[in-house]
Write a protein that holds these residues in place. Structure first.
Motif, mmCIF file in Angstrom:
data_model
loop_
_atom_site.group_PDB
_atom_site.id
_atom_site.type_symbol
_atom_site.label_atom_id
_atom_site.label_comp_id
_atom_site.label_asym_id
_atom_site.label_seq_id
_atom_site.Cartn_x
_atom_site.Cartn_y
_atom_site.Cartn_z
ATOM 1 N N SER A 171 -18.596 5.133 -53.005
ATOM 2 C CA SER A 171 -18.960 4.165 -54.116
ATOM 3 C C SER A 171 -20.389 3.743 -53.609
ATOM 4 O O SER A 171 -20.594 3.425 -52.663
ATOM 5 N N TYR A 172 -21.326 3.844 -54.568
ATOM 6 C CA TYR A 172 -22.663 3.368 -54.308
ATOM 7 C C TYR A 172 -22.747 1.771 -54.198
ATOM 8 O O TYR A 172 -23.574 1.245 -53.481
ATOM 9 N N VAL A 173 -21.728 1.096 -54.473
ATOM 10 C CA VAL A 173 -21.719 -0.453 -54.541
ATOM 11 C C VAL A 173 -21.135 -0.859 -53.088
ATOM 12 O O VAL A 173 -21.651 -1.685 -52.558
ATOM 13 N N THR A 174 -19.791 -0.481 -52.789
ATOM 14 C CA THR A 174 -19.111 -0.875 -51.756
ATOM 15 C C THR A 174 -19.368 0.132 -50.610
ATOM 16 O O THR A 174 -18.882 -0.526 -49.391
ATOM 17 N N VAL A 226 -16.212 -2.220 -64.571
ATOM 18 C CA VAL A 226 -17.362 -2.963 -63.542
ATOM 19 C C VAL A 226 -18.170 -1.860 -63.082
ATOM 20 O O VAL A 226 -19.395 -1.810 -62.700
ATOM 21 N N SER A 227 -17.528 -0.651 -62.743
ATOM 22 C CA SER A 227 -18.379 0.512 -62.297
ATOM 23 C C SER A 227 -19.439 1.108 -63.389
ATOM 24 O O SER A 227 -20.504 1.578 -62.982
ATOM 25 N N ALA A 283 -20.657 -0.778 -65.814
ATOM 26 C CA ALA A 283 -21.991 -1.725 -65.845
ATOM 27 C C ALA A 283 -22.870 -1.786 -64.528
ATOM 28 O O ALA A 283 -24.114 -1.774 -64.788
ATOM 29 N N LYS A 284 -22.360 -1.315 -63.325
ATOM 30 C CA LYS A 284 -23.306 -1.116 -62.166
ATOM 31 C C LYS A 284 -23.540 0.367 -61.955
ATOM 32 O O LYS A 284 -24.348 0.617 -61.000
ATOM 33 N N ARG A 285 -23.006 1.049 -63.016
ATOM 34 C CA ARG A 285 -23.438 2.729 -62.884
ATOM 35 C C ARG A 285 -23.030 3.360 -61.348
ATOM 36 O O ARG A 285 -23.866 4.034 -60.982
ATOM 37 N N ASP A 286 -21.849 2.819 -61.163
ATOM 38 C CA ASP A 286 -21.480 3.483 -59.729
ATOM 39 C C ASP A 286 -20.828 4.822 -60.081
ATOM 40 O O ASP A 286 -19.369 4.804 -60.157
ATOM 41 N N ALA A 338 -21.682 5.364 -68.546
ATOM 42 C CA ALA A 338 -22.134 5.253 -67.127
ATOM 43 C C ALA A 338 -23.071 6.525 -66.828
ATOM 44 O O ALA A 338 -24.203 6.209 -66.047
ATOM 45 N N VAL A 363 -20.752 -3.350 -72.019
ATOM 46 C CA VAL A 363 -21.539 -2.242 -71.745
ATOM 47 C C VAL A 363 -21.931 -1.726 -73.188
ATOM 48 O O VAL A 363 -22.639 -0.519 -73.204
#
Lengths: 307, 274
Positions: free
Chosen positions: A79-82, A263-264, A266-269, B128, B215
């Protein structure tokens, strides 16, 4: 029978292959993963090293082959975020979603099937039209609005139910109500037409004529036939249930797949998103295949039809 | 015409005219804040004023104006997406009907594929991968609807090709594009329009869902779903911020559904009588 089973498996395999290819192509159209991960400050040397390490310098077909290999090992990146492996993030969100979907499916069936049967037994009457109106309304009110109205009523005004999370059984009430209402609205219509179909079957009419009581005909002759035709819409039902869960988990901050997906996004994960798309897609394809095979087993009529 | 359909038509025309005239009839600009009039409730409630008929939000923005502009964006996206989806679907459907064989199989396979996943997941994946934006959202709406138009136009075109007029046109030397666009398309337009009314509520719901999730449409643009999503945070203090746009979404989708069912029943009646 054998060829029909094989054909169903073949169709599922083609759909699965298309899904994987689409995700692969989608990943490659997102832009350069090197700049996405390393950031804009990366030096050309960094980018080149990154591309070499990830195999991004290979031709497309080689990358595709490599991607299939990674999939087989369930190695879908971090994951790019975590920074955790995407598969771990995915699996930890899977439990809450299943905990939500199973009771929801049960409630939907327990509301939808009886309502559909009542409507079918009274078809054409005022009761039937009333139920039609209720189901149109249940279908037209979108999940996200209905969920908010529930929060407004039960949490804000009455103060009875908690609004977010999944800590206790009280938390389950509103999410289940939200999904089950719209699902039962569609499902009761399907149950109604399946039951009508069952009641009009020649064998059921013949049972009436043999003098079997109305109750017995309804429950032992028409109803099992209706259940068989309802089985064919089970795949569609699973799909709408999943879509409902995606929206509803976000209303109630339910820590499941749907919440994780949004959530992913929105964060483009990207690694997490692709894993969710593949995971949910595979589950639904397999579920649909099982439904197809089960229909072949319980419904001999399908076996005889050759296309 | 039953009363419910009449009611639906009036509601729909009212909403459409209001969205079209948003510039003229909205009392304030949708972004204009007024910190002295924050969280005002809608008109008949205590503490409300006629100057903000549907109340104001947390920054004192006029809800009526925001809803009018939000409606315009939501309807615009739904319309553009529907038209784009129909164009794509009809093109592929005609192609499948014309080429047959492998092309036909490929189009049918794509249709099955599109139906095999819940569309909200496909839509979220596209967002995404490509990020958000008006063009992307309209494209998503187009991909949402195309399969039903494709299936319909393929089947109808195949049926039309067996009728006399298509083969006489071929004999007269008309090219394939001319036959499909000038002759077959007008013949099947009625069915396509019915499908459009059946598809349209789903399109509006999809866009509002995505915007609700945060989104879809991005600020400074407003859509009904986005207004609802922001209103969620103020449910305890100002329920009207969420409830008013939500009610309008329900009114719009419900009236289009009723109208679509009615038109379809009428057309079924016509085809049965013939």
């Amino acid at each position: 029978m054998k060829t029909l089973c094989l054909r169903a498996c073949g169709r599922a395999a083609v759909t699965l292959a298309l899904l994987i290819t689409c995700v692969f192509l989608g990943l490659h159209l997102t832009g350069d993963p090197a700049t996405l991960i390393l950031g804009f400050e990366a030096t050309p040397d960094d980018v080149a090293a990154f591309k070499l390490a990830r195999g991004l310098d290979l031709p497309m077909y080689a990358q595709y082959w490599r991607y299939l290999g990674d999939l087989m090992h369930l190695d879908l990146g971090k994951s790019y975020v975590t920074g955790l492996p995407a598969i771990e993030v995915f699996l930890s969100a899977m439990g809450p979603t299943l905990h939500l979907m199973l009771p929801t499916a049960l409630v939907t069936l327990l509301i939808g099937i009886p309502l559909g049967i009542v409507a079918a037994l009274h078809s054409g009457t005022r009761l039937d039209r009333g139920l039609l109106f209720v189901s149109v309304l249940g279908f037209a009110v979108p999940n996200f609005f209905f969920g908010l109205l529930l929060i407004l009523f039960f949490s804000v005004w009455l103060g009875w139910l908690p609004t977010y999370g999944n800590a206790s059984w009280l938390h389950y009430i509103m999410p289940i109500m939200t999904i089950a209402t719209s699902e039962a609205a569609i499902f009761s219509r399907m149950a109604r037409s399946a039951m009508l179909e069952g009641l009009n079957l020649p064998c059921v009419q013949a049972a009436y004529m043999r003098g079997i009581s109305r109750q017995r005909v309804i429950w032992f002759h028409a109803f099992p036939n209706a259940l068989i035709s309802l089985l064919t819409v089970a795949g569609f039902f699973l799909g709408t249930l999943t879509a409902g869960a995606v929206i509803t988990e976000n209303i109630f901050s339910w820590p499941g797949i749907g919440r994780l997906l949004v959530v992913s996004v929105a964060k483009r994960d990207i690694p997490v998103v692709q894993l969710i798309v593949l995971g949910v897609g595979c589950s639904l394809i397999v579920a649909n295949l099982l439904v197809d095979l089960l229909s072949l087993v319980v419904n001999p009529k399908l076996r005889r039809t050759t296309r | 015409m039953p009363a419910s359909v009449l009611c639906a038509t009036v509601t729909l025309i009212f909403l459409l005219v209001a969205a079209l005239l948003a510039d003229l009839i909205s009392p304030y600009t949708p972004e204009g804040t007024n910190l002295l009039a924050r969280l005002k409730p809608p008109f008949p409630l205590a503490g409300s004023s006629l100057s903000h008929f549907l109340g104001t939000d947390e920054l004192g923005r006029d809800i009526l104006s925001r809803v009018l502009y939000g409606m315009r964006i939501s309807f615009l996206i739904a319309c553009a997406g529907t038209v784009a989806g129909m164009t794509l679907g009809v093109f592929l459907g005609f192609l499948a009907a014309h080429k047959r064989g492998l092309v036909d199989d490929a189009v049918l396979m794509l249709i099955d594929f599109n139906a095999s996943l819940p569309f909200i997941i496909i839509a979220l994946a596209i967002l995404a991968f490509f990020g958000s934006g008006l063009t992307i959202i309209i494209s998503i709406m187009a991909i949402y609807g195309w399969d039903r138009y494709a299936r319909l136009s393929r089947n109808l075109a195949r049926a039309a090709l067996t009728e006399g007029y298509a083969s006489s046109l071929q004999t007269l030397g008309a090219g394939a594009p001319r036959i499909y666009v000038r002759h077959i398309f007008p013949n099947i337009a009625g069915m396509l329009i019915v499908n459009m009314t059946l598809n349209f509520p789903g399109t509006i719901l999809l866009e509002t869902s995505l915007s609700f999730l945060g989104v879809g449409v991005q600020p400074p643009m407003t859509s009904l779903g986005m207004l609802l999503g922001f209103g969620r945070d103020y449910l305890t203090s100002a329920w009207w911020i969420a409830v008013i746009p939500g009610t309008i979404i329900v009114a719009a989708t419900l009236s289009i559904s009723l109208l679509g069912d009615f038109v379809q029943n009428q057309l079924d009646g016509v085809t049965q009588r013939n």
